[in-house]
Write an enzyme that holds these catalytic residues in place. Structure first.
Site, mmCIF file in Angstrom:
data_model
loop_
_atom_site.group_PDB
_atom_site.id
_atom_site.type_symbol
_atom_site.label_atom_id
_atom_site.label_comp_id
_atom_site.label_asym_id
_atom_site.label_seq_id
_atom_site.Cartn_x
_atom_site.Cartn_y
_atom_site.Cartn_z
ATOM 1 N N HIS A 1 -13.830 72.575 4.656
ATOM 2 C CA HIS A 1 -15.056 71.954 4.651
ATOM 3 C C HIS A 1 -14.862 70.265 4.573
ATOM 4 O O HIS A 1 -15.655 69.586 4.432
ATOM 5 C CB HIS A 1 -15.734 72.050 3.320
ATOM 6 C CG HIS A 1 -16.105 73.614 3.129
ATOM 7 N ND1 HIS A 1 -17.098 74.021 3.218
ATOM 8 C CD2 HIS A 1 -15.366 74.747 3.013
ATOM 9 C CE1 HIS A 1 -17.520 75.370 3.480
ATOM 10 N NE2 HIS A 1 -16.417 75.683 3.081
ATOM 11 N N LYS B 1 13.202 50.924 0.084
ATOM 12 C CA LYS B 1 13.966 50.291 -1.185
ATOM 13 C C LYS B 1 14.581 49.107 -1.122
ATOM 14 O O LYS B 1 14.437 48.415 -1.979
ATOM 15 C CB LYS B 1 14.958 51.610 -1.385
ATOM 16 C CG LYS B 1 14.399 52.864 -1.953
ATOM 17 C CD LYS B 1 15.740 53.814 -2.256
ATOM 18 C CE LYS B 1 15.225 55.026 -2.430
ATOM 19 N NZ LYS B 1 16.447 55.967 -2.464
ATOM 20 N N GLU C 1 11.550 65.456 5.924
ATOM 21 C CA GLU C 1 12.745 64.617 5.658
ATOM 22 C C GLU C 1 14.343 65.152 6.384
ATOM 23 O O GLU C 1 15.050 64.266 6.685
ATOM 24 C CB GLU C 1 13.274 64.516 4.048
ATOM 25 C CG GLU C 1 13.678 63.267 3.466
ATOM 26 C CD GLU C 1 13.638 63.076 2.168
ATOM 27 O OE1 GLU C 1 13.109 62.065 1.638
ATOM 28 O OE2 GLU C 1 14.256 64.181 1.521
#
Ligand code: PA5
Length: 445
Positions: A308, A422, A287
């Site tokens: 793995h 948003k 951010e």
């Protein structure tokens, strides 16, 4: 408190080039100190550790004790910077198993408000149905949908289950001093509340009540956490020479790697308890730096588990990555590999060795293999998983992030990009005030 080693990046970039950042790192440090850089209204984290008072810590500890005395479970409701720091510290320091059942030592800490999963929230409310639970509602803006939605559910359930008076005692708000729905609710209902300072952004807020209260409720020593951060604040201070300042060196090294095509930084741990430290770090760097079409992509793996799964890609995939390994010098417990008379698994060559010795050899072997495979490797060694070292590590990353963002040329303290989703979500949900956006977005569907 931490030992930063960049030797294994030097086949890929030169020490001279890293040290050539000295002037830029110094300028970045001065801009942080003097408040002359971008985002300078969000620098409250810079000297936060050394400015936290005993009285503030006592207030937090007293509130934590009230929750501990009255709750089997405490739900921390928050998202992003309003949740990851607390979870990072709590998971790094918690026993991996006893928290599930040993309610005598501390309340079980659960998390909500960091997703909009209906099944998650349903199952959480069902789990809480027969528990004495409390809630720490954390939101700086006080209006974040994920958190507000979870809190609406939890508040009602807490009041229904425990009664209004007890709910008042076991619901705590951490939010802005004046604005936002969380502040209005806290004041109207008479909840105990703590303020998130205006000048501390979410992802830099772990050492405010946002992190400190849940950590104290979980039973960890916030005095020591802050003390560790304070030591690191000094160790990364602006007057510490570049070569001795781990935050400056880390910031310089990652910028030089980036300029040499290493676009992805993978934070590696060899201790599953550090998983959420990596999640917190991903937010901090993602951010802070991912803007203006720039920025290293912060990724993370838990080794040896992910050797793995992701190990193949790291060893032989596109060479645009480097690794930063957090190594924990000493474990908190001892466990030796037992001898087995039959030795059917062929592991007797390890008998008598500490499990951690096996882990450390996995760590060393991986470092060498990945460097051979073209992956530069930065190593950060912390002495142990305890409050002091975790406090120090978090502050180190914060300080390095501020310096690194300024070297990159961005404002490390804003996040304009997170608004886009948003706006669309509110338009799609017909939120009042979003009528125009609603029409526009529906035309695109
Ligand atoms: O770092 C940030 O600013 C964000 O991650 C916020 O912490 C997050 O979006 C939550 O915001 P708020 O605390 O306002 O609910």
């Amino acid at each position: 408190m931490i030992n930063l080693n960049i030797e294994k990046t030097l086949g890929f970039i030169s020490k001279e080039k890293v040290f050539a950042y000295e002037a830029q790192a110094k300028a970045a440090q001065e801009a942080l100190e003097n408040g002359t850089g971008k985002g300078n209204d969000f620098l409250g984290w810079l000297h936060l550790p050394s400015s936290i008072t005993k009285e503030h810590l006592a207030d937090l500890k007293a509130t934590a004790q009230t929750l501990r005395d009255n709750c089997e479970v405490v739900v921390v409701a928050g998202i992003g910077g309003s949740y990851l720091g607390a979870r990072a510290v709590i998971e790094a320091l918690s026993d991996s198993f006893t928290w599930l059942h040993d309610k005598k030592t501390a309340p079980v800490i659960l998390y909500a408000g960091h997703n909009i999963g209906e099944d998650y929230l349903y199952e959480l409310t069902r789990y809480l149905a027969d528990k004495k639970f409390g809630v720490i509602n954390i939101s700086k803006s006080g209006t974040t949908t994920e958190t507000a939605l979870a809190f609406r559910l939890l508040k009602k359930q807490c009041e229904d289950q425990r009664g209004k008076d007890m709910a008042k005692k076991v619901i705590v708000a951490i939010t802005d001093a004046k604005k936002g729905a969380a502040r209005v609710t806290a004041d109207n209902e008479g909840y105990k509340s703590f303020i998130i300072p205006d000048n501390v952004g979410g992802r830099f807020s772990v050492l405010t009540p946002v992190g400190l209260l849940p950590i104290a409720v979980a039973g960890f020593d916030i005095d020591k956490l802050v003390a560790g951060a304070t030591v690191m604040e000094k160790a990364c201070g602006k007057d510490v020479p570049f070569a001795q300042n781990p935050a400056a060196i880390y910031a310089a090294t990652r910028n030089e790697l980036y300029r040499n095509g290493k676009k992805i930084e993978i934070l590696v741990n060899f201790n599953p308890k550090l998983h959420y430290v990596s999640e917190w770090w991903k937010q901090l760097y993602g951010e802070s730096e991912g803007k203006e079409n720039k920025g290293i992509f912060p990724a993370a793996v838990d080794f040896s588990t992910d050797l793995h799964s992701m190990g193949q890609w790291i060893q032989e995939g596109e060479r645009t990555i480097y690794e930063t390994v957090i190594s924990v010098e000493k474990t908190n417990h001892k466990l030796e590999v037992p001898t087995d008379a039959q030795n059917l698994d062929g592991l007797n060559f390890l008998a008598g060795k500490r499990v951690d010795e096996v882990n450390k050899m996995a760590e060393l072997g991986t470092q060498l293999a990945h460097v051979d495979g073209g992956v530069p490797n930065i190593r950060i060694v912390i002495p142990a998983l305890n409050e002091e070292s975790i406090g120090g590590l978090l502050y180190f990353f914060e300080k390095a992030c501020g310096i690194s963002g300024y070297i990159l040329g961005v404002n490390p303290f804003d996040q304009p990009g997170v608004e886009a989703y948003k706006k669309n979500m509110f338009a799609l949900l017909n939120k009042p005030g979003y009528e125009e956006e609603s029409k526009a977005i529906r035309a695109r569907l």
